[in-house]
Structure formats: structure tokens, C-alpha cells
Motif scaffolding. Structure first.
Motif, mmCIF file in Angstrom:
data_model
loop_
_atom_site.group_PDB
_atom_site.id
_atom_site.type_symbol
_atom_site.label_atom_id
_atom_site.label_comp_id
_atom_site.label_asym_id
_atom_site.label_seq_id
_atom_site.Cartn_x
_atom_site.Cartn_y
_atom_site.Cartn_z
ATOM 1 N N HIS A 145 0.811 -1.213 0.000
ATOM 2 C CA HIS A 145 0.000 0.000 0.000
ATOM 3 C C HIS A 145 0.850 1.270 0.000
ATOM 4 O O HIS A 145 0.304 2.373 0.111
ATOM 5 C CB HIS A 145 -0.927 0.010 1.216
ATOM 6 N N PHE A 146 2.155 1.122 -0.108
ATOM 7 C CA PHE A 146 3.044 2.287 -0.110
ATOM 8 C C PHE A 146 4.005 2.199 -1.286
ATOM 9 O O PHE A 146 4.381 1.110 -1.718
ATOM 10 C CB PHE A 146 3.841 2.372 1.200
ATOM 11 N N GLU A 147 4.355 3.365 -1.770
ATOM 12 C CA GLU A 147 5.339 3.439 -2.846
ATOM 13 C C GLU A 147 6.733 3.411 -2.229
ATOM 14 O O GLU A 147 7.156 4.365 -1.579
ATOM 15 C CB GLU A 147 5.148 4.718 -3.658
ATOM 16 N N CYS A 148 7.417 2.314 -2.391
ATOM 17 C CA CYS A 148 8.723 2.139 -1.762
ATOM 18 C C CYS A 148 9.808 2.808 -2.601
ATOM 19 O O CYS A 148 9.865 2.612 -3.813
ATOM 20 C CB CYS A 148 9.036 0.650 -1.595
ATOM 21 N N ARG A 149 10.634 3.588 -1.944
ATOM 22 C CA ARG A 149 11.772 4.229 -2.597
ATOM 23 C C ARG A 149 13.036 3.724 -1.911
ATOM 24 O O ARG A 149 13.170 3.848 -0.703
ATOM 25 C CB ARG A 149 11.672 5.753 -2.491
ATOM 26 N N LYS A 150 13.939 3.187 -2.683
ATOM 27 C CA LYS A 150 15.127 2.560 -2.122
ATOM 28 C C LYS A 150 16.317 3.499 -2.254
ATOM 29 O O LYS A 150 16.703 3.899 -3.353
ATOM 30 C CB LYS A 150 15.405 1.232 -2.834
ATOM 31 N N LEU A 151 16.880 3.850 -1.112
ATOM 32 C CA LEU A 151 18.074 4.678 -1.078
ATOM 33 C C LEU A 151 19.299 3.796 -1.322
ATOM 34 O O LEU A 151 19.456 2.755 -0.685
ATOM 35 C CB LEU A 151 18.183 5.380 0.270
ATOM 36 N N MET A 152 20.137 4.222 -2.240
ATOM 37 C CA MET A 152 21.352 3.476 -2.532
ATOM 38 C C MET A 152 22.512 4.074 -1.744
ATOM 39 O O MET A 152 23.014 5.147 -2.082
ATOM 40 C CB MET A 152 21.683 3.515 -4.026
ATOM 41 N N PRO A 153 22.966 3.418 -0.673
ATOM 42 C CA PRO A 153 24.126 3.930 0.062
ATOM 43 C C PRO A 153 25.406 3.744 -0.749
ATOM 44 O O PRO A 153 25.518 2.819 -1.554
ATOM 45 C CB PRO A 153 24.132 3.082 1.339
ATOM 46 N N SER A 154 26.338 4.626 -0.522
ATOM 47 C CA SER A 154 27.592 4.557 -1.266
ATOM 48 C C SER A 154 28.462 3.418 -0.751
ATOM 49 O O SER A 154 28.567 3.204 0.458
ATOM 50 C CB SER A 154 28.348 5.876 -1.152
ATOM 51 N N VAL A 155 29.056 2.691 -1.664
ATOM 52 C CA VAL A 155 29.996 1.623 -1.351
ATOM 53 C C VAL A 155 31.381 2.094 -1.792
ATOM 54 O O VAL A 155 31.633 2.266 -2.980
ATOM 55 C CB VAL A 155 29.619 0.311 -2.047
ATOM 56 N N GLY A 156 32.256 2.338 -0.830
ATOM 57 C CA GLY A 156 33.562 2.878 -1.169
ATOM 58 C C GLY A 156 33.455 4.364 -1.458
ATOM 59 O O GLY A 156 32.573 5.060 -0.955
ATOM 60 N N PRO A 157 34.343 4.898 -2.273
ATOM 61 C CA PRO A 157 34.268 6.313 -2.654
ATOM 62 C C PRO A 157 32.929 6.619 -3.329
ATOM 63 O O PRO A 157 32.382 5.795 -4.070
ATOM 64 C CB PRO A 157 35.446 6.478 -3.627
ATOM 65 N N VAL A 158 32.415 7.809 -3.064
ATOM 66 C CA VAL A 158 31.110 8.185 -3.605
ATOM 67 C C VAL A 158 31.200 8.298 -5.123
ATOM 68 O O VAL A 158 32.127 8.920 -5.666
ATOM 69 C CB VAL A 158 30.642 9.512 -2.985
#
Length: 365
Positions: A145-158
Motif C-alpha cells: 500500500h506504499f510506494e517504496c523508494r530505495k536509497l542506494m548507500p555509497s559503497v567505497g568512494p562516492v
């Protein structure tokens, strides 16, 4: 007269003066009337027995409500009424619900909001326990029932791809709105120091961006995990766990829709130099400026806000004190009349904005 009474007798004529035919007719009429009354009595008896049974069912229904400790009782009764169930069926459903045989599957938006909030704050395990204890919907059902938004965390240098992904994820799905100025905000949050496995990218997360560029964080075999562990815990350490997470978000200058939306999460060991900090801030500004779901759709970034960190303050001075505000700017005429106002800006006329309490703290020394 005697002949006429022999043919037609009055209703209250004594039986002694009636003929045999008249007695037979009177007996037939009496039997018909008696049968009519008997039928009325039978109908009344049936109605009375139905009313008594319904009264007993209502008492059972009330007792079922009073004695049952089942969850979502109101929804259970509401579903039964919409299905046209009788009192007997509703009372039986309540008893089955109390015995964990029947559960209602009708939930309100408030129920989904509660489960969603529990999942965000405490995770799916508490959501599972609460859904069973209080009769709430499951976490999986709530997520639909919700629009899921996935945050992509940085892996290593941004990387710019990570920043652009988060801009697309959080701003690209927003409905159209009038263009307005925005504020880029950046600060650190405390995190649990440790390494984590990122299944979606098959990499190791949780290492500081300042030194993880020296490692190959892709997990290809067991030796790659041992190599990363040696780099963190060995005698010659070249990388560290992230002590804090650098979080960047963009918020609009508006009375509506002013909530900050994240575009960056990156762990750091606090060894970042001012030059690298300036480079990271400039890359975020450039990504917003060039992204289709950024400045072109919602408006430019007007200022950059952060705390009183000395390294980041030096980075801000190198970025946002490059030149004076262009006299041809629309706001120059108004701002130039304010004595003592700092008119130094950076690229695209972006200014810097520190937390006032840190400015006051530095002035007090």
C-alpha cells in the motif's frame, strides 16, 4: 312466517327451532371458523417461537462479544454484516475468532500506516510480532500500500551514479510542482561500526569512503573476504569501519512539500580532507544541476547548509566564496543596499549557510 324461518334462520336462533339442514350448515360454518382460528394460532406460535429464538441469538451475540478476547472484533462484525450473515453466523464467527479459527482480512489505511511505521522504526521482526498480537496486517501486505523508494548507500568512494540514482528514486517519482529554490543539507549521523553484505551489488558495505578505494569490495570468492578483513584488522591496516555516516538531503523553500529527501549516505572515518569534502559537495551540486529530475524540473539549489565542522567549513569557503554576486543578478539591487552583507557566492550563485549556534560559538571566543 314458520315457512320462512324454515328456509332462512336468524343467526341467534335456538338450536331447538332449527331444521336438520340448518344444523348441518351451522356445524359446517362453525368448523370453518374453528379451522381459521386454529391456523391463526399456529401462525402466531411460529412467529412467537422465531422471536424467542432471535432474542436468544441476540443474547448469545452479546455474550459472545462480552466474553471474547479476539482482535479486530469490529472489522469481523462489519465484514459479516456486509456479507448478509445472520446473528447466529456472526456469533459463531466471533467464537471461532476467539478460538483462532477465523481471522478478519479487512484493514483500514490506519492499520497499514501503523505497520509501516513499526517496520521503519523497529524492523520487520517487531512488525511480525505486532501483526499477530494485535491483529494488524503483515509487513508484506502493508508494503503493497506504499510506494517504496530505495536509497542506494555509497559503497567505497562516492560515485556520481549513486547520487543520480537517489535523485531519480526520490525526486523522479514526485508529481509535478512549481519550481522553487532548494537547500542542500549535509551532516553526519552515528552508525554501528561494522561490515555488511550488500546482496543487490554483491559488495561489502560499512567501510569508510576515505580509504576503501584502496580495496576491491566485490565479493568474488573467499579470498576476497579474507583480503578485506586483513586490510581492516591486520597489522598494516589500510582501511577502517565507518564511524559516522555522511547524509546529504535536498529540501525546498516552500510552505508545502518542504520535507528533506536524501541523495547521499556514505560512511566515513572522519579522515576526509577539505579538498575532498569540497569535491564531494561540488559533485552533488553538479548532479542536481544536470539531472533531468533535478534543477530542470524542480528548481535550482540556492544554498548549502551544514554544521560547524572545521574541515567542511574550509571546503565551503573554497566553494562558495569564489566571486561577488553579479550586478546583473535579479537580487543584486536589493541585497547591495544592505551594509555588511556578504555578497560572495559560488557557481550558479550558491551561498553557504552554517548552523547559527556554531557561528555564535565561534564569535564568543
Amino acid at each position: 312466517m314458520i315457512e320462512e324461518r324454515a328456509r332462512v334462520a336468524l343467526p341467534h336462533t335456538p338450536y331447538l327451532f332449527l331444521t336438520h339442514q340448518q344444523l348441518c350448515e351451522l356445524l359446517q360454518a362453525t368448523n370453518e371458523q374453528l379451522n381459521k382460528y386454529i391456523l391463526k394460532i399456529l401462525n402466531l406460535s411460529r412467529k412467537l417461537s422465531t422471536m424467542i429464538r432471535r432474542l436468544g441469538d441476540s443474547k448469545k451475540f452479546i455474550m459472545a462479544i462480552a466474553s471474547s478476547d479476539c482482535n479486530r472484533l469490529g472489522q469481523l462484525v462489519g465484514v459479516a454484516l456486509r456479507q448478509g450473515s445472520s446473528w447466529q453466523a456472526i456469533a459463531r464467527m466471533i467464537q471461532e475468532a476467539a478460538e483462532k479459527v477465523k481471522q478478519t482480512r479487512c484493514y483500514s489505511q490506519k492499520d497499514f500506516d501503523i505497520v509501516h511505521l513499526i517496520d521503519i522504526i523497529s524492523g520487520p521482526k517487531l512488525g511480525y510480532a505486532m501483526s499477530h498480537a494485535l491483529g494488524l496486517p503483515s509487513v508484506t501486505a502493508a508494503m503493497r500500500h506504499f510506494e517504496c523508494r530505495k536509497l542506494m548507500p555509497s559503497v567505497g568512494p562516492v560515485k556520481d551514479t549513486e547520487i543520480n540514482h537517489n535523485i531519480s528514486e526520490f525526486f523522479g517519482k514526485l508529481p509535478p510542482r512549481p519550481k522553487r529554490g532548494h537547500n542542500l543539507q549535509l551532516d553526519e549521523l552515528a552508525i554501528n561500526e561494522g561490515a555488511y553484505y550488500d546482496k543487490s551489488r554483491n559488495t561489502i558495505r560499512g567501510l569508510c569512503r576515505d580509504h576503501s578505494g584502496l580495496l576491491d569490495l566485490k565479493i568474488v570468492d573467499y579470498d576476497s573476504v579474507l583480503h578485506a578483513s586483513e586490510a581492516i584488522h591486520g597489522k598494516h591496516r589500510v582501511c577502517h569501519y565507518g564511524k559516522e555516516a555522511t547524509v546529504a538531503a535536498i529540501t525546498a523553500f516552500s510552505k508545502d512539500h518542504y520535507g528533506p529527501l536524501p541523495i547521499l549516505v556514505s560512511p566515513t572515518c572522519k579522515a576526509e580532507t577539505a579538498e575532498k569534502a569540497a569535491n564531494l559537495i561540488q559533485r552533488m551540486l553538479d548532479c542536481w544541476h544536470c539531472h533531468a529530475a533535478g534543477e530542470a524540473r524542480f528548481g535550482p539549489i540556492w544554498c548549502f547548509s551544514t554544521d560547524g565542522d572545521a574541515t567542511r567549513r574550509l571546503a565551503c569557503y573554497s566553494l562558495f566564496m569564489k566571486r561577488d554576486l553579479d550586478p546583473l543578478s535579479e537580487i543584486y539591487e536589493s541585497l547591495s543596499r544592505l551594509p555588511g552583507l556578504n555578497l560572495r557566492v559560488g557557481d550558479h550563485d550558491v551561498t553557504m549557510d552554517f548552523d547559527p549556534k556554531y557561528l555564535i560559538k565561534r564569535m564568543s571566543y
